[in-house]
Design a protein around this motif. Structure first.
Motif, PDB file in Angstrom:
ATOM      1  N   THR A 189       0.797  -1.231   0.000  1.00 14.23           N
ATOM      2  CA  THR A 189       0.000   0.000   0.000  1.00 14.23           C
ATOM      3  C   THR A 189       0.829   1.282   0.000  1.00 14.23           C
ATOM      4  N   ALA A 195      -0.065   7.771  -0.557  1.00 12.32           N
ATOM      5  CA  ALA A 195       0.742   7.224   0.532  1.00 12.32           C
ATOM      6  C   ALA A 195       2.115   7.876   0.562  1.00 12.32           C
ATOM      7  N   ARG A 198       1.930  11.291   2.125  1.00  4.75           N
ATOM      8  CA  ARG A 198       1.783  11.249   3.580  1.00  4.75           C
ATOM      9  C   ARG A 198       3.087  10.812   4.247  1.00  4.75           C
ATOM     10  N   ASP A 224      -2.708   6.778  12.588  1.00  8.81           N
ATOM     11  CA  ASP A 224      -3.103   7.269  11.269  1.00  8.81           C
ATOM     12  C   ASP A 224      -2.600   6.334  10.179  1.00  8.81           C
ATOM     13  N   SER A 227      -4.618   3.140  10.282  1.00 12.87           N
ATOM     14  CA  SER A 227      -5.988   3.289   9.774  1.00 12.87           C
ATOM     15  C   SER A 227      -6.022   3.313   8.245  1.00 12.87           C
ATOM     16  N   ARG A 228      -4.937   3.713   7.630  1.00 13.98           N
ATOM     17  CA  ARG A 228      -4.842   3.765   6.170  1.00 13.98           C
ATOM     18  C   ARG A 228      -4.183   2.509   5.598  1.00 13.98           C
TER      19      ARG A 228
END
Length: 298
Positions: A189, A195, A198, A224, A227-228
């Motif tokens: 991911t 991504a 972030r 965080d 959660s992603r």
């Protein structure tokens, strides 16, 4: 049916913990509480602020069989030494020297040393043992293995650990027991543009780890990312089949004024060049100042 870890695996774990710092405990922060914790009546001959191992009686009264703590310090150099006397009635005269590092949930730097590792058979078969197991599963230490590590292999690490000192830790966790969880980035991911954006923000703020991925310094960052689905958080199985589920890491509330002894040393997560992650240099500068002056750098 529970599987017991093989003898060779346990030997490797013991050796790894020794490299980590199997000596005791002293977590540290400039934002830590200002009064040190020391249980029992005081005695002369040792500094009660410095990290010592607990007595057998104190372990038993708090639900652990001391004979089943793996890698307990015995006063043998380099990781621990013997003081002339115990500092108080709940500690023995084994003083721990090897000092490790952790972030707390808000990103403050602390120091700790490991008193041992624990398998399920360490808990006594009484009310104290039941309570110890409840405590053991309530406080989680997040470790950060290298991406290339095998499943459940803690060492080598890519950055220092993270612990949550909330929930009345200093009052409610007298032995400093921590459940071990592994945090790894999710390769499936983290490659997307969102991504990477972030992760780039975190890396710019915190720096990068041994793997070149962003350092994770706070629980809000970890939550965080989790959660992603950008990181996975995996608890070591509680049956002990994949290694020790718990560390013993009691925390010194205030590392100043001699709590970090002149003969103590720091055990760091290092890059291939032998240097710590630049974003974690605070651990080294803080430790050196505490050891030499008894206070944080000014």
């Amino acid at each position: 049916m529970r599987r017991s870890p093989s003898r060779s695996r346990v030997s490797m774990l013991i050796a790894a913990v020794a490299l980590l710092a199997i000596s005791g405990v002293s977590l540290v922060s400039a934002d830590s509480p200002k009064s040190g914790r020391s249980s029992g009546s005081s005695a002369t001959g040792a500094n009660p602020r410095q990290p010592h191992d607990f007595t057998d009686a104190y372990y038993r009264s708090n639900g652990l069989d001391p004979a089943r703590i793996v890698g307990r310090p015995r006063g043998q150099l380099p990781n621990s030494t013997l003081d002339p006397a115990a500092p108080d009635s709940t500690h023995n005269n084994v003083r721990k020297l090897s000092t490790s590092c952790t972030w707390d949930s808000s990103g403050h730097a602390w120091y700790f040393t490991v008193s041992g590792i624990m398998f399920p058979n360490v808990f006594t078969s009484d009310a104290a043992g039941v309570r110890a197991r409840q405590i053991a599963d309530s406080y989680v230490l997040y470790d950060f293995p290298r991406a290339a590590n095998a499943q459940y292999a803690t060492f080598p690490k890519r950055q220092e650990a993270m612990t949550d000192l909330g929930h009345g830790y200093f009052s409610n966790n007298p032995l400093g027991i921590w459940r071990i969880a592994h945090v790894k980035y999710n390769p499936a991911t983290i490659g997307t543009s969102d991504a990477q954006r972030r992760l780039g923000d975190i890396a710019q703020r915190n720096g990068t780890d041994v793997d070149g991925t962003p350092l994770i310094k706070t629980m809000s960052e970890l939550n965080d990312l989790r959660s992603r689905n950008l990181v996975t958080v995996t608890l070591i199985p509680s049956d002990g089949s994949a290694g020790p589920p718990w560390f013993l890491c009691p925390i010194i509330e205030d590392p100043r004024n001699g709590a970090i002894a002149p003969d103590a040393f720091i055990d760091r997560t290092l890059r291939p060049n032998g240097q710590p992650n630049p974003g974690e240099l605070i651990f080294t500068t803080g430790f050196n100042s505490l050891r030499k002056t008894g206070d944080f750098p000014h």
